[in-house]
Design a protein around this motif. Structure first.
Motif, mmCIF file in Angstrom:
data_model
loop_
_atom_site.group_PDB
_atom_site.id
_atom_site.type_symbol
_atom_site.label_atom_id
_atom_site.label_comp_id
_atom_site.label_asym_id
_atom_site.label_seq_id
_atom_site.Cartn_x
_atom_site.Cartn_y
_atom_site.Cartn_z
ATOM 1 N N ALA A 339 0.989 -1.213 -0.131
ATOM 2 C CA ALA A 339 -0.078 -0.170 0.093
ATOM 3 C C ALA A 339 0.806 1.099 0.050
ATOM 4 C CB ALA A 339 -0.971 -0.051 1.203
ATOM 5 N N TYR A 340 2.018 1.129 0.961
ATOM 6 C CA TYR A 340 2.909 2.413 0.805
ATOM 7 C C TYR A 340 3.413 2.637 -0.459
ATOM 8 C CZ TYR A 340 6.895 5.501 2.308
ATOM 9 O OH TYR A 340 7.538 6.524 2.179
ATOM 10 N N THR A 341 3.889 1.554 -1.229
ATOM 11 C CA THR A 341 4.890 1.573 -2.416
ATOM 12 C C THR A 341 3.402 2.362 -3.382
ATOM 13 O OG1 THR A 341 5.958 -0.293 -2.109
ATOM 14 C CG2 THR A 341 5.736 0.312 -4.356
ATOM 15 N N GLU A 342 2.572 2.007 -3.287
ATOM 16 C CA GLU A 342 1.180 2.269 -4.435
ATOM 17 C C GLU A 342 0.997 3.822 -3.903
ATOM 18 O OE1 GLU A 342 -0.582 1.411 -6.976
ATOM 19 O OE2 GLU A 342 0.490 -0.370 -7.160
ATOM 20 N N ALA A 343 1.248 4.357 -2.903
ATOM 21 C CA ALA A 343 0.831 5.846 -2.424
ATOM 22 C C ALA A 343 1.854 6.682 -3.012
ATOM 23 C CB ALA A 343 0.740 5.856 -0.959
ATOM 24 N N VAL A 344 3.253 6.132 -2.782
ATOM 25 C CA VAL A 344 4.298 6.879 -3.323
ATOM 26 C C VAL A 344 4.355 6.827 -4.814
ATOM 27 C CG1 VAL A 344 6.703 7.088 -3.589
ATOM 28 C CG2 VAL A 344 5.860 6.485 -1.303
ATOM 29 N N LYS A 345 3.711 6.088 -5.509
ATOM 30 C CA LYS A 345 3.697 6.055 -6.738
ATOM 31 C C LYS A 345 2.545 7.016 -7.451
ATOM 32 C CE LYS A 345 3.704 1.878 -8.762
ATOM 33 N NZ LYS A 345 3.118 0.518 -9.210
ATOM 34 N N ARG A 346 1.575 7.037 -6.722
ATOM 35 C CA ARG A 346 0.528 7.814 -7.118
ATOM 36 C C ARG A 346 0.309 9.292 -6.429
ATOM 37 N NH1 ARG A 346 -4.869 3.777 -7.848
ATOM 38 N NH2 ARG A 346 -3.557 1.927 -8.235
ATOM 39 N N ASN A 347 1.698 9.552 -5.817
ATOM 40 C CA ASN A 347 1.574 11.003 -5.018
ATOM 41 C C ASN A 347 0.556 11.211 -4.226
ATOM 42 O OD1 ASN A 347 3.903 11.862 -6.632
ATOM 43 N ND2 ASN A 347 2.380 12.160 -8.428
ATOM 44 N N VAL A 348 0.238 10.234 -3.279
ATOM 45 C CA VAL A 348 -0.563 10.253 -1.974
ATOM 46 C C VAL A 348 0.388 10.635 -0.968
ATOM 47 C CG1 VAL A 348 -2.273 9.103 -0.494
ATOM 48 C CG2 VAL A 348 -2.383 8.784 -3.265
ATOM 49 N N ASP A 349 -0.084 11.489 -0.107
ATOM 50 C CA ASP A 349 0.599 11.900 0.890
ATOM 51 C C ASP A 349 0.603 11.172 2.015
ATOM 52 O OD1 ASP A 349 1.972 13.639 2.525
ATOM 53 O OD2 ASP A 349 0.361 15.015 3.153
ATOM 54 N N VAL A 350 1.655 10.244 2.223
ATOM 55 C CA VAL A 350 1.907 9.442 3.491
ATOM 56 C C VAL A 350 3.196 9.285 4.117
ATOM 57 C CG1 VAL A 350 0.209 7.699 2.393
ATOM 58 C CG2 VAL A 350 2.411 7.603 1.735
ATOM 59 N N THR A 351 3.587 8.673 5.082
ATOM 60 C CA THR A 351 4.461 8.770 5.836
ATOM 61 C C THR A 351 4.758 7.083 6.027
ATOM 62 O OG1 THR A 351 3.599 8.769 8.120
ATOM 63 C CG2 THR A 351 4.211 10.737 6.960
ATOM 64 N N LYS A 352 6.397 6.885 6.303
ATOM 65 C CA LYS A 352 6.677 5.481 6.405
ATOM 66 C C LYS A 352 6.042 4.854 7.721
ATOM 67 C CE LYS A 352 11.079 6.020 3.798
ATOM 68 N NZ LYS A 352 12.410 5.875 3.956
ATOM 69 N N GLU A 353 5.660 5.713 8.774
ATOM 70 C CA GLU A 353 5.098 5.282 9.816
ATOM 71 C C GLU A 353 3.704 4.813 10.000
ATOM 72 O OE1 GLU A 353 6.465 8.298 9.785
ATOM 73 O OE2 GLU A 353 8.515 7.435 10.395
ATOM 74 N N MET A 354 3.032 5.170 8.803
ATOM 75 C CA MET A 354 1.607 4.910 8.866
ATOM 76 C C MET A 354 1.301 3.123 8.570
ATOM 77 S SD MET A 354 0.075 7.871 6.453
ATOM 78 C CE MET A 354 -0.222 9.596 7.073
ATOM 79 N N SER A 355 -0.014 2.951 9.045
ATOM 80 C CA SER A 355 -0.399 1.796 8.977
ATOM 81 C C SER A 355 -1.147 1.428 7.801
ATOM 82 C CB SER A 355 -1.265 1.317 10.210
ATOM 83 O OG SER A 355 -2.441 1.984 10.118
ATOM 84 N N LEU A 356 -1.627 0.248 7.387
ATOM 85 C CA LEU A 356 -2.304 -0.199 6.296
ATOM 86 C C LEU A 356 -3.525 0.860 6.107
ATOM 87 C CD1 LEU A 356 -2.998 -1.862 3.311
ATOM 88 C CD2 LEU A 356 -3.997 -3.487 5.097
ATOM 89 N N TRP A 357 -4.153 0.877 6.957
ATOM 90 C CA TRP A 357 -5.618 1.587 6.950
ATOM 91 C C TRP A 357 -5.425 3.060 7.055
ATOM 92 C CZ3 TRP A 357 -9.094 -0.676 4.378
ATOM 93 C CH2 TRP A 357 -9.068 -2.187 4.406
ATOM 94 N N LYS A 358 -4.431 3.532 7.786
ATOM 95 C CA LYS A 358 -4.090 4.979 7.810
ATOM 96 C C LYS A 358 -3.645 5.371 6.253
ATOM 97 C CE LYS A 358 -4.470 6.724 11.736
ATOM 98 N NZ LYS A 358 -5.333 8.115 11.932
ATOM 99 N N ILE A 359 -2.740 4.559 5.511
ATOM 100 C CA ILE A 359 -2.492 4.782 4.142
ATOM 101 C C ILE A 359 -3.928 4.790 3.510
ATOM 102 C CG2 ILE A 359 -1.477 3.966 2.228
ATOM 103 C CD1 ILE A 359 0.654 2.784 4.084
ATOM 104 N N ALA A 360 -4.707 3.767 3.383
ATOM 105 C CA ALA A 360 -6.063 3.784 2.879
ATOM 106 C C ALA A 360 -6.667 5.065 3.117
ATOM 107 C CB ALA A 360 -6.804 2.341 3.562
ATOM 108 N N GLU A 361 -6.713 5.439 4.308
ATOM 109 C CA GLU A 361 -7.352 6.807 4.728
ATOM 110 C C GLU A 361 -7.041 7.810 3.770
ATOM 111 O OE1 GLU A 361 -8.986 8.698 8.770
ATOM 112 O OE2 GLU A 361 -6.865 8.342 8.681
ATOM 113 N N GLU A 362 -5.840 8.234 3.529
ATOM 114 C CA GLU A 362 -5.217 9.215 2.947
ATOM 115 C C GLU A 362 -5.799 8.874 1.204
ATOM 116 O OE1 GLU A 362 -3.662 11.655 3.791
ATOM 117 O OE2 GLU A 362 -3.500 11.030 5.886
ATOM 118 N N PHE A 363 -5.680 7.651 0.946
ATOM 119 C CA PHE A 363 -6.049 7.429 -0.423
ATOM 120 C C PHE A 363 -7.695 7.899 -0.590
ATOM 121 C CE2 PHE A 363 -2.750 4.572 -1.567
ATOM 122 C CZ PHE A 363 -2.465 4.715 -3.049
#
Length: 493
Positions: A339-363
């Protein structure tokens, strides 16, 4: 421009001095109008000799020798007034002639209709009630160009009192807001809810994921927090035996300011014993559609160029399904690293500390919300994102929660409320760990709330609706500042 205004202000100050010299108080203590502008128009009949006393701010004036016309405006609207030298007398007529646009006056006289068909007060007496020292902004021509002296939106927010004077439609928007609050109260009272008040200063902030404002109580020598939500206090009332409660409350969150966010805002929160999130869905769509019919006269409305159909029932989509539909990612089937790799690829604002669902929340916020134009219930959120909601019996990693989205904006949030004190304690402990890891929006441990749950809270549904955003929808504005009389702004230097 500033010199012109200063010169006009000085001229008006000189008028005040002249009035006082003549024994005229430009700011008398009291005046008692008998009719509003609207009431005069409603009560006037062709054969009636309607005698009235009215008051208002001068919005236009035409002096024509021994007779003059003006329009005065009160909360209900404009009414024309007609003055004559032979009727008023020289002293009063001269006073009327020297009045400026923006002055507030009182008039007494009888009502008639002009040859042009306009209902008008023929004035027998005129009283200056408040001299306007500062001239009202106007639309005028300069160097061949037409410009509005009060077009700057930030200036209108800073000087809302002037905005309300010169823009009647703005007054109507805030009247609609007031009527919305009244409509909500009537709707809920008829369903057996009671309105309550809970503290605005909390020793422990809770009920939402947000940064609080901190203040200090001198007598007790303790830090307190302005409330971010009234939720935990309202649910304490369910424990105490109130089955249906609501609060129209001001909340304070120390977060960014945008067209959708203001640090202090108004929420409706309600809680109903022996209900669940399905009941909250029903009451949400019924309440909003009812308000639309009552306030707008329509259930299909236009917002920012989109046609919005508020007719129940509204569509439902699970949180995971919505993510998959609009991002192509199935968050129930990938790892946190993927999920983190996809976020970086799509320019979604995430950090390395975020959990799966925190990343999903940003998406969700960046890629999904903008697609939810028609009223949509997004249901069944991950438990990690919903520490106060009850888990689904068939899928404990998800909870019985929904958010309503209309025109790409979150309008409401609701749960089947968690009433298991053991589960609640565990979730608070997880929130504390997240807070210690640097998440300053994670919730604190509230042991008194857990104690309340240990006495037993009935199964319940809870709902929160953002009033400011609902007003945005109803008045068709893209900025939350247009729904708040005095929005927070950075002080001018």
């Amino acid at each position: 421009m500033a010199d012109d205004i200063n010169d006009l202000v000085l001229q008006r100050i000189e008028k005040v001095k002249q009035l006082r010299t003549k024994g005229i108080n430009p700011y008398p203590i009291r005046y008692k109008p008998t009719h509003t502008a609207q009431a005069i128009k409603e009560q006037f009949g062709e054969e009636d000799k309607l005698l009235v006393t009215a008051s208002g701010r001068i919005k236009s004036k035409r002096v024509m020798g021994k007779a003059s016309f003006a329009h005065i405006e009160d909360t209900s609207g404009l009414i024309q007034v007609y003055t004559r030298l032979d009727r008023l007398g020289e002293e009063k007529y001269e006073l009327f002639k020297t009045l400026d646009l923006g002055d507030i006056i009182g008039v007494a006289g009888h009502v008639f209709k002009t040859k042009q068909g306009e209902i008008t007060i023929e004035v027998d007496d005129v009283v200056l009630l408040a001299k306007s020292i500062r001239p009202l902004p106007v639309v005028k021509e300069k160097d061949g160009k037409v410009f509005d002296e009060f077009a700057d939106r930030e200036q209108r927010y800073r000087q809302r009192y002037v905005d309300l004077i010169v823009n009647p439609q703005v007054r109507q928007q805030f009247i609609l807001r007031s009527n919305m609050i009244t409509g909500i109260r009537n709707f809920l009272n008829q369903k057996g809810f009671i309105e309550v008040e809970t503290p605005m200063m909390h020793a422990i902030p809770g009920g939402a994921a947000a940064r609080p404002f901190i203040t200090h109580h001198n007598a007790l020598d303790i830090d307190l927090y302005l409330r971010i939500a009234p939720e935990l206090y309202l649910k304490r009332l369910l424990v105490g035996g109130f089955d249906r409660v609501y609060e129209l409350n001001r909340n304070f969150r120390n977060e960014g300011i945008s067209t959708r966010h203001n640090p202090e805002f108004t929420m409706l929160e309600l809680y109903q014993a022996y209900a669940d999130y399905n009941d909250m869905m029903a009451i949400t769509q019924e309440l909003i559609s009812t308000l639309a019919k009552e306030l707008l006269g329509a259930i299909v409305i236009t917002y920012q160029g989109n046609t919005i159909d508020l007719t129940p029932p509204w569509q439902k989509l699970s949180y995971s399904e919505a993510l998959k539909k609009y991002t192509g990612i199935d968050f129930t089937a990938i790892s946190r690293d993927e999920a983190y790799t996809e976020a970086v690829k799509r320019n979604v604002d995430v950090t390395k500390e975020m959990s799966l669902w925190k990343i999903a929340e940003e998406f969700f916020e960046e890629k999904v919300e903008e697609n939810l134009i028609q009223p949509t219930f997004i249901i069944d959120y991950p438990k990690e994102l919903s520490p106060l909601a009850k888990s689904r019996e068939d899928s404990p990693e998800f909870v019985e929660r929904f958010e309503v989205f209309i025109a790409g904006r979150e309008m409401a949030n609701a749960f089947s409320e968690l009433n298991d004190p053991f589960d609640q304690r565990q979730r608070f402990e997880e929130q504390v760990k997240m807070r210690e890891a640097g998440d300053d929006e994670a919730q604190m441990m509230d042991t008194d709330y857990i104690t309340a749950l240990e006495y037993g809270m009935p199964p319940a549904g809870g709902l929160g609706i953002g009033i400011d955003r609902l007003v945005m929808l109803f008045i068709d504005t893209a900025s939350i500042k247009d729904t708040i009389l005095f929005p927070l702004l950075k002080p001018e230097k």
